[in-house]
Scaffold this active site. Structure first.
Site, PDB file in Angstrom:
ATOM      1  N   HIS A  22      16.906  24.015   0.997  1.00 24.05           N
ATOM      2  CA  HIS A  22      17.341  24.548  -0.303  1.00 24.05           C
ATOM      3  C   HIS A  22      16.153  24.537  -1.271  1.00 24.05           C
ATOM      4  CE1 HIS A  22      19.360  24.996  -4.145  1.00 24.05           C
ATOM      5  NE2 HIS A  22      20.394  25.485  -3.477  1.00 24.05           N
TER       6      HIS A  22
ATOM      7  N   GLU B 264      18.516  33.076  -1.002  1.00 27.35           N
ATOM      8  CA  GLU B 264      18.766  32.702  -2.398  1.00 27.35           C
ATOM      9  C   GLU B 264      17.504  32.908  -3.231  1.00 27.35           C
ATOM     10  OE1 GLU B 264      22.116  29.645  -2.838  1.00 27.35           O
ATOM     11  OE2 GLU B 264      20.375  28.526  -2.168  1.00 27.35           O
TER      12      GLU B 264
HETATM   13  P1  PGA Z   1      24.421  28.791  -8.165  1.00 31.45           P
HETATM   14  O1  PGA Z   1      23.713  27.895  -7.033  1.00 31.45           O
HETATM   15  O2  PGA Z   1      25.585  29.483  -7.512  1.00 31.45           O
HETATM   16  O3  PGA Z   1      24.856  27.801  -9.218  1.00 31.45           O
HETATM   17  O4  PGA Z   1      23.405  29.755  -8.648  1.00 31.45           O
HETATM   18  C1  PGA Z   1      23.563  28.367  -5.727  1.00 31.45           C
HETATM   19  C2  PGA Z   1      22.766  27.399  -4.898  1.00 31.45           C
HETATM   20  O5  PGA Z   1      21.863  26.737  -5.426  1.00 31.45           O
HETATM   21  O6  PGA Z   1      23.012  27.236  -3.704  1.00 31.45           O
END
Ligand code: PGA
Length: 242
Positions: free
Chosen positions: A92, A164
């Site tokens: 992450h 992401e």
């Molecule tokens: P968010 O976080 O939906 O609050 O943007 C997503 C993540 O960090 O996995």
């Protein structure tokens, strides 16, 4: 087709809040989608022993680079498996940034997690400067090949990719769904060298109840990784049950 929807609670809830949100989700989830909740480690181990009906799978937010060792403060993928956890999020961007995790560590964590029999959700993403400089594909390609280097995947090993964009996480500014779809396609093509079976790619970054369906409609996206919007039962249920 059923989608994968992951709730990443990060370190945002107290143990009591995690337990109560779990109860509400186990009663409220009514979907063919596969829902995975990822609480912090303490709450996770309590939730694993809850008697409530589990209408979801359990996931961890991280696991260690080694199976069993003198590694103070770390959590073994094998112990997670023993607890009934099915998935682990690795790489992450918050761990890359704040815990200084590099591609080599992530690669080691993936190997151990797969060996333990966990399904791996590998997070990839470009930051704002990289995105603005149109380096997204180069960044993803490098993160992907470094993370998957030397992996010997067994028949039942599963790796899912969560794309992401770092600038979209927690900012309230999600990427456009069509652009995310295009990047997911690029990830699938780039991963073919390492993963022979069909790859599932999820989108994460400011997903909420208003934009979730736009992402879920995209051909190359098989689901969502949800942070902030997974902390409120009603909002998360409306994303999952739709
Ligand atoms: P968010 O976080 O939906 O609050 O943007 C997503 C993540 O960090 O996995």
């Amino acid at each position: 087709m059923s989608k994968i929807i992951i709730a990443n609670w990060k370190m945002k809830l107290s143990v009591k809040e995690s337990l109560s949100l779990t109860e509400r989700l186990s009663l409220g989830l009514n979907t063919k989608n596969q829902v995975i909740i990822c609480p912090d480690f303490i709450s996770l181990s309590l939730i694993a022993f809850l008697k409530t009906k589990k209408t979801f799978f359990l996931g961890a937010q991280d696991s260690a680079t080694l199976a069993k060792h003198s590694l103070t403060g770390e959590v073994s993928a094998f112990n997670l498996k023993e607890l009934g956890v099915s998935y682990v999020i690795l790489g992450h961007s918050e761990r890359r940034l704040y815990q200084k995790e590099d591609d080599k560590m992530i690669n080691e964590k993936i190997k151990v997690a797969l060996e333990a029999g966990l399904k791996v959700v590998l997070c990839l993403g470009d930051n704002k400067q990289e995105y603005q400089a149109k380096k997204t594909k180069a960044v993803i390609k490098s993160q992907l090949s470094n993370a998957l280097k030397g992996l010997k995947l067994k028949k039942d090993s599963e790796i899912i990719i969560a794309y992401e964009p770092v600038w979209a996480i927690g900012s309230g500014m999600a990427m456009g769904a069509e652009e995310a779809n295009e990047i997911a396609e690029f990830i699938k093509t780039s991963a073919k060298k390492f993963i022979k079976k069909p790859l599932k790619v999820l989108y994460g970054g400011s997903v909420d109840k208003n934009n979730a369906q736009l992402f879920l409609k995209q051909k190359n996206l098989q689901g969502l990784l949800v942070g902030g919007a997974s902390l409120k039962a009603e909002e998360f249920l409306s994303i999952c049950n739709n």
